[in-house]
Design a protein around this motif. Structure first.
Motif: not given
Length: 271
Positions: A153-155, A159-163, A167-170, A185-188
């Motif tokens: 859930t946290q991941a 992911a949604i916020a970083i994407l 300018g992207l959607t999952d 940022k996603m990796q971190a």
């Protein structure tokens, strides 16, 4: 996520009522019985009133306190963050913590606290709560599943916020269109969550080989893992292949569970 039946406190603790002595204790037991009846009919506010009176009549009754907290907990709406719902959650937490103050190893109270913290989105605290459950019940697959679910859930939220900032959607396929900056940022944000999630979810399946819900979240977590394979398309495809395999495993386990349930229900009346 099928967690609504996590506990059956009002049935499991029926044997704890014991033989009370004294007028107030007998009256308290009567109010508990009435509260149990109200609870079983989903009359939670009436149950709260009965259990409150039971506690007033017998302040030493751990059973009445646990039932009262449970009645509050059943009224908490998951992920509703308005003041009224949070106030109900706090009443339930206060009640369960009062039980733990007397018996720190009360497994029912610990599980309920973890559930409430999760339902009001206190995810890090919920994971700490579940670690206490694991320490007391190391072979309980549900505790590992829940920690893995919270990790996912946290991941997912990360992911949604970083994407979105990119300018992207999952796309659920590793999001190859991410910029290098977004991938960093996603990796971190998600590497530890993904690794811990897979570890806990696999432990849940190890303890319960037909745990189909855990299998579903394993496949979802592999999709989050695919996000971390920036520039390594082979690794991304391997993670997605793992996700697909776990989908098939989950479907097979679910069918097996349903068949076992039907067989049990068709085997006559059980007492």
């Amino acid at each position: 996520m099928r967690l609504t039946a996590r506990i059956s406190v009002l049935l499991a603790l029926a044997g704890l009522l014991g033989t009370a002595t004294g007028c107030d204790k007998l009256k308290s037991r009567d109010r508990i019985n009435k509260g149990v009846a109200a609870f079983k009919n989903a009359q939670y506010e009436e149950a709260v009133a009965d259990f409150q009176e039971a506690v007033q009549l017998d302040p030493e009754s751990d059973t009445a306190k646990l039932y009262l907290a449970t009645s509050y907990a059943y009224q908490v709406v998951p992920n509703l963050m308005d003041p009224g719902n949070l106030a109900l959650a706090q009443k339930a937490l206060d009640g369960f913590n009062a039980v733990l103050a007397k018996n720190p190893n009360d497994l029912t109270a610990l599980k309920q606290i973890a559930s409430i913290d999760r339902n009001i989105q206190k995810f890090d605290q919920a994971k700490q709560d579940e670690l206490k459950v694991m320490a007391l019940a190391p072979n309980d697959p549900e505790a590992y599943y829940i920690v893995g679910f919270v990790d996912w859930t946290q991941a997912y939220k990360n992911a949604i916020a970083i994407l979105a900032a990119d300018g992207l959607t999952d796309d659920g396929e590793g999001n190859k269109k991410m910029t290098k900056g977004a991938c960093a940022k996603m990796q971190a944000a998600n590497t530890d969550l993904v690794n811990q999630g897979l570890q806990n979810l696999n432990k849940a399946v190890e303890l319960n080989p037909t745990y189909d819900d855990a299998m579903q979240y394993i496949q979802l977590t592999y999709r989050r893992k695919a996000d971390l394979d920036c520039g390594n398309d082979g690794a991304r495809k391997d993670d997605l292949a793992q996700a697909d395999q776990w989908i098939q495993k989950a479907m097979g386990a679910r069918k097996a569970n349903e068949a076992a349930k039907e067989k049990k229900e068709g085997g006559g009346v059980t007492m």
